[in-house]
Each structure stands twice: as C-alpha cells, then as structure tokens.
Design an enzyme around this catalytic site. Structure first.
Site, PDB file in Angstrom:
ATOM      1  N   HIS A  75      -3.871   5.952  -0.076  1.00 48.76           N
ATOM      2  CA  HIS A  75      -2.880   5.021  -0.625  1.00 48.76           C
ATOM      3  C   HIS A  75      -2.720   3.783   0.239  1.00 48.76           C
ATOM      4  CE1 HIS A  75       0.743   5.735   1.963  1.00 48.76           C
ATOM      5  NE2 HIS A  75       0.294   6.971   2.072  1.00 48.76           N
ATOM      6  N   ASP A 187       0.211   4.262   8.276  1.00 47.53           N
ATOM      7  CA  ASP A 187       0.468   5.072   7.085  1.00 47.53           C
ATOM      8  C   ASP A 187       0.546   4.157   5.874  1.00 47.53           C
ATOM      9  OD1 ASP A 187       1.312   6.907   5.215  1.00 47.53           O
ATOM     10  OD2 ASP A 187       3.279   7.237   6.111  1.00 47.53           O
ATOM     11  N   GLU A 221       2.293   5.422  -3.313  1.00 45.78           N
ATOM     12  CA  GLU A 221       2.420   6.811  -2.868  1.00 45.78           C
ATOM     13  C   GLU A 221       3.789   7.070  -2.282  1.00 45.78           C
ATOM     14  OE1 GLU A 221       2.071  10.128   0.199  1.00 45.78           O
ATOM     15  OE2 GLU A 221       2.712   8.034   0.391  1.00 45.78           O
ATOM     16  N   GLU A 222       4.293   6.119  -1.527  1.00 49.52           N
ATOM     17  CA  GLU A 222       5.535   6.325  -0.776  1.00 49.52           C
ATOM     18  C   GLU A 222       6.759   6.470  -1.676  1.00 49.52           C
ATOM     19  OE1 GLU A 222       5.596   6.982   2.271  1.00 49.52           O
ATOM     20  OE2 GLU A 222       3.845   6.084   3.222  1.00 49.52           O
ATOM     21  N   ASP A 244      -5.057  10.811   4.418  1.00 44.83           N
ATOM     22  CA  ASP A 244      -3.708  10.348   4.729  1.00 44.83           C
ATOM     23  C   ASP A 244      -3.480  10.574   6.222  1.00 44.83           C
ATOM     24  OD1 ASP A 244      -0.997   9.469   4.478  1.00 44.83           O
ATOM     25  OD2 ASP A 244      -0.910  10.329   2.467  1.00 44.83           O
ATOM     26  N   HIS A 331       6.375   6.492  10.230  1.00 41.73           N
ATOM     27  CA  HIS A 331       7.447   5.742   9.574  1.00 41.73           C
ATOM     28  C   HIS A 331       8.308   5.005  10.590  1.00 41.73           C
ATOM     29  CE1 HIS A 331       7.452   7.725   5.319  1.00 41.73           C
ATOM     30  NE2 HIS A 331       6.238   7.412   5.740  1.00 41.73           N
TER      31      HIS A 331
END
Length: 366
Positions: A75, A187, A221-222, A244, A331
């Site tokens: 993603h 990410d 995706e998130e 990922d 994150h």
C-alpha cells in the site's frame, strides 16, 4: 545488522534515490496521487504495461498472458491528518487519516497540502509552565490538536486552506548509521519500493518467467484496506505476495512475550496462520534458504492487520503470503528500518515468481 556497511555496500544508488523520493513524497490516505506518480515513473521502464484504476491503484505488468497470475502488492498511503474546522482566530482543527497518535503529533511541524500548493504550519503545544497546576496532565485526543499556520483570523486562513485538505508531518528520509534509515512514512512506502524493485529484478529474467507478474501499489490501506479490495477483485490473481511493515520489538519497554521477538537487521518476517496460505509460506521458506536470506517468523490469530486480510478471501480465495519489514517506532515521525533487511524482500519475491511453473495452483492438501 550488517556492522560497518555503508548503503553503497548493498543498495544501488539509483534504488536508494528512488526510495528517498518515494518516502519523502506526501501520500496521505485518499490523496496518494503524487506518490503514485513517482512509483509509476520508476516501474514503467521495467514493465510491458502500466495502468491505474478509478481510485488510483497502480499496476505494472510483466509477461502478460503468463500463468499463474502473480500479484505483488503493497500500500502506498501514509497516515495523516485532514482539516476539519477553522476557528475565529484561524487555528485549524483536524481529523485523522489512519492510526495517528495524538501524543506523537503534538509540537510537530506540518504541511497542509492545498489546491494552491503547500502551506506550512505547526501543531500547537501548551508550554508546561502553563499547565503545572494540573495534577494530572491529560493525554491528548485528536480533537484537542490545533494547527497554527501563522494567520490572524479565520478569513485569512480560508484564503489559504479549506476543509478536507490533507496534512502530513514535515520529517524527511535520513540515513542514520550503518544500514539504518529513519523517515516518517516507511509504512508502507518500503513495501511499494520492494514491489518495484522485484519487478526490476524480474525484468532482467523475463524470458525465464512462466507467470504473469502484476506489481501493485494500492491505496487507502490505513483507513480500511480499501484499495486492496478493489484491485484484487479486478485483477483476479491466482496467488499474491503482500509486503508491509511489522513491529520490531527489540527496544525498551516492548513486551516480546506479547508481541514476539522481531529484530531490526535480522531479516524480513514471514507470518504464519490465517490468511497466509501454507504452501505459499513453505515455498517462500525454501527459496529463502536456497538464496541465503535469513527470515524471522510471526504468528497471527484472527487477522494480520494488513491488506492480506482482504486479498486472500477475494473471489472465493486467493492463495496469499505476507512478507514484512521490521520497523521500530511505527506510526511516528521516526520510523526506523534496516535497508539490509529491505533489500532482501525484492530478492525473495523475484525468486518466488521465477519458481512458478506454468499453470501452477496452490491448494491445501486434504
């Protein structure tokens, strides 16, 4: 870890520059266009065909018409904020796009991405001197965050930004030491990088390919694994490898009993169980051993928390496997990965693609 190795010891300069550009290019969930352009420009050289769909999922195809159809997917979107309200003084209040931690977001420099270009700002943070009488300092929520863009009032702010404009942190890609790198959005731009690099490796061996390879950089995706649902349904692959990041657990205060023993510099991980097809996982293990790629292993229960969760059940079931890159401080503005770990993922995916015989089917043996 590869002690003492500079990046030129294992990653091509061109690949490193692509990674740097990809990571630094803002790509908030639902607003991935700029990052997708960077990805498509890179893979176009190595593909027979490239295209994007209605919502911006991007695909590069190699050996079209081959069998089985292999999808390599990751993603493109990063967690972000979006403008939700502008008060009378011109301060912006926000909603989150994905799993943003309000504590991490405070006192950060940000960029609001508007129709007329970037607008700089800062997430306000009340000085401790002004809160010292509070017996317990409140853990902030997203609704508590406000952004100062340096204007006098709402009218001036509205000339610059509007409701719905996405916001990203200003932090950029940097090499830290040895083969470690830090950035705000590994990410999962590292995943789309790995997919692109796998396609590059395979393009040099396209005459040996029996499978059709669809390299995919998918969106959103998130915020719900949305792009993967769309593109997996449209492409209808026979087998899929998903890339990922995963949580590295090799730093203070993280419980390995709860979260497993995953270390930076010890190789990518394979996830076992659930959406991960046992024959796909077994083949990846065999190929890694053959190529001298050291793997780490993860267990899952109900879900993996990745696009694999929705790809594997699409159209009655797609044999899928999840390969992950260990990532410290996920994150956050200081996500940290090993480029040595990252380099091994496209090598493993390329080996998997080349190992497929024409018409191969993955089925659980009963």
């Amino acid at each position: 870890m590869r002690p003492g190795l500079a990046h030129t010891g294992f990653m091509r300069d061109t690949s490193l520059e692509f990674l740097r550009t990809l990571v630094n290019t803002p790509s908030p969930s639902g607003h991935e266009v700029r990052g997708q352009r960077v990805w498509l420009d890179y893979v176009r050289v190595y593909a027979e065909e490239t295209f994007s769909d209605a919502y911006g999922n991007c695909v590069a195809v190699l050996n079209k018409g081959g069998s089985p159809r292999l999808m390599l997917a990751a993603h493109a979107d990063e967690i972000a904020l979006t403008v939700n309200y502008i008060d009378k003084q011109g301060f912006l209040y926000v909603r989150k796009l994905g799993g943003v931690d309000a504590i991490v977001a405070r006192a950060q420099r940000v960029v609001v991405h508007t129709r007329n270009g970037p607008v700089k700002g800062v997430v306000g943070n009340v000085a401790p001197h002004l809160t010292k009488r509070d017996k317990e300092r409140k853990v902030p929520e997203i609704s508590d965050l406000f952004i100062d863009i340096g204007v006098a009032d709402r009218r001036e702010a509205q000339k610059l930004v509007r409701i719905g404009d996405p916001i990203t942190l200003s932090d950029q890609f940097e090499l830290l030491r040895n083969d470690l790198a830090v950035a705000r959005a590994f990410d999962n731009r590292v995943g789309t990088f790995a997919v692109a690099e796998a396609l590059r490796l395979l393009s040099a061996h396209r005459r040996k390919l029996k499978a059709e390879v669809c390299a995919v950089s998918n969106i959103m995706e998130e915020v719900g694994l949305l792009g993967a649902r769309q593109i997996a349904y449209a492409l209808k692959p026979d087998v899929a490898l998903v890339v990922d990041v995963t949580h590295a657990t090799d730093y203070p205060t993280v419980s390995q009993q709860l979260h497993g023993d995953i270390r930076i510099g010890s190789g990518p991980t394979l996830t076992h169980g659930g959406c991960n097809h046992p024959e796909v996982v077994a083949r990846l293990e065999q190929l890694a051993k053959k190529k001298g790629i050291k793997l780490q292993h993860e267990a899952m229960s109900a879900s993996s928390g990745t696009d694999t969760d929705v790809i594997f059940w699409t159209r009655g079931g797609i044999a899928s496997g999840l390969i992950s890159l260990p990532n410290r401080y996920m994150h956050s503005p200081v996500e940290l990965v090993s480029l040595g770990d990252l380099e091994q993922i496209p090598e493993l995916m390329a080996a998997f693609a080349l190992s497929l015989e024409r018409g191969h089917e993955f089925k659980v043996r009963i």
